[in-house]
Design an enzyme around this catalytic site. Sequence first.
Site, short mmCIF file in Angstrom:
data_model
loop_
_atom_site.label_atom_id
_atom_site.label_comp_id
_atom_site.label_asym_id
_atom_site.label_seq_id
_atom_site.Cartn_x
_atom_site.Cartn_y
_atom_site.Cartn_z
N PRO A 2 -0.39 -1.96 4.36
CA PRO A 2 0.18 -2.46 3.11
C PRO A 2 1.42 -1.67 2.67
O PRO A 2 1.39 -0.45 2.61
CB PRO A 2 -0.95 -2.26 2.09
CG PRO A 2 -2.10 -1.70 2.82
CD PRO A 2 -1.66 -1.27 4.16
N GLU A 3 2.47 -2.37 2.39
CA GLU A 3 3.62 -1.79 1.71
C GLU A 3 3.72 -2.49 0.37
O GLU A 3 2.82 -3.24 0.00
CB GLU A 3 4.89 -1.99 2.54
CG GLU A 3 4.87 -1.14 3.82
CD GLU A 3 6.26 -0.95 4.41
OE1 GLU A 3 7.23 -1.01 3.65
OE2 GLU A 3 6.36 -0.74 5.62
N LYS A 56 3.42 1.60 -4.65
CA LYS A 56 2.31 1.11 -3.82
C LYS A 56 0.96 1.47 -4.42
O LYS A 56 -0.06 1.39 -3.74
CB LYS A 56 2.41 1.70 -2.41
CG LYS A 56 3.68 1.26 -1.66
CD LYS A 56 3.81 1.99 -0.34
CE LYS A 56 5.24 2.36 -0.06
NZ LYS A 56 5.38 3.20 1.13
N ARG A 252 8.80 9.58 11.92
CA ARG A 252 8.43 8.17 11.84
C ARG A 252 9.00 7.40 13.01
O ARG A 252 10.16 7.63 13.38
CB ARG A 252 8.96 7.54 10.55
CG ARG A 252 8.39 8.14 9.29
CD ARG A 252 7.01 7.59 9.00
NE ARG A 252 6.30 8.40 8.04
CZ ARG A 252 5.46 9.37 8.38
NH1 ARG A 252 5.23 9.66 9.64
NH2 ARG A 252 4.84 10.07 7.46
#
Length: 262
Positions: A2-3, A56, A252
């Site tokens: 989820p973003e 978020k 990342r």
Amino acid sequence: MPELPEVETVVRELQAKVKGKTLSSVDPVFAKVFPPDSDSKKLQGLTISSVSRRAKYIIFNFSQEDLHLIAHLRMTGEFLFDQDGENNRFIRCIFHFTDRTVMYFCDMRKFGRLEICSDLAEYFKKMGIEPLGDDLTVAFLQKRLQSSRSIKALLLDQSLIAGIGNIYADEILFLSKINPQRSGLQITAKELLALKKNIKTVLQKAIDDTGITLPDYRERANKDFYYNVYGRAKQACKICGHKIEKIRLGGRGTNFCPVCQP
DNA sequence: CACAGCTCCTGGCAGC
DNA sequence: TGCTGCCAGGAGCTGT
């Protein structure tokens, strides 16, 4: 995972499902997910007045206005209800309502967090601006992206803009034709304009798609179709045909087209 | 102070 | 086939 767009969708679903329900008990199954000092018993007997979002983070608001339950799904967290949740292998917290329905917070990787908070302003004081709000302007970017750090790292910095995650950072930079390794100092005024536009359009489109065409955000099934660069390493760029490259940037995985994003 | 890098966690998958 | 070991990554923390 989820973003911001997925969290927004979850919030809308939760709002429809639990608004007006009263908690009869809260059972924290896994202590790290719901830390002991947050004393989940405080929630007993409270009625959920609304469910909202900041970046978020999911915020459950109650009839008692100075108490909030904050949830962060991190990578694999999800809220499931009744029979959908009861057989889940990864239940971390169970919420019983007075109408005998049950909400389960499940999270395979145990990264997700639940927390009780009495002061939202204090809780979110270090949080950056909402990317879909009016605060995101070219002037804001011009000022806050003045840093030697990579533009990718800056987009992911939640204390600047709150809510952009790894997937959408890559997509935003691709559409803006900006190489993720470039320093914030090197971004031109024209590129800032493209960045601002693409931050908004990428996130808003994802919200629209998650709510309409892709209800099962947990598996954005056809990644190859949906994304331009994310998950497409070694495949052809949809614009120029060159191979999409994958590198590590700030720890990342980072996907980009070396031709479109020189 | 600013920034880089480590940590948490576990299923899935590449490689042997 | 079966094992090992690496990868995914948000955000808080530690180290430089």
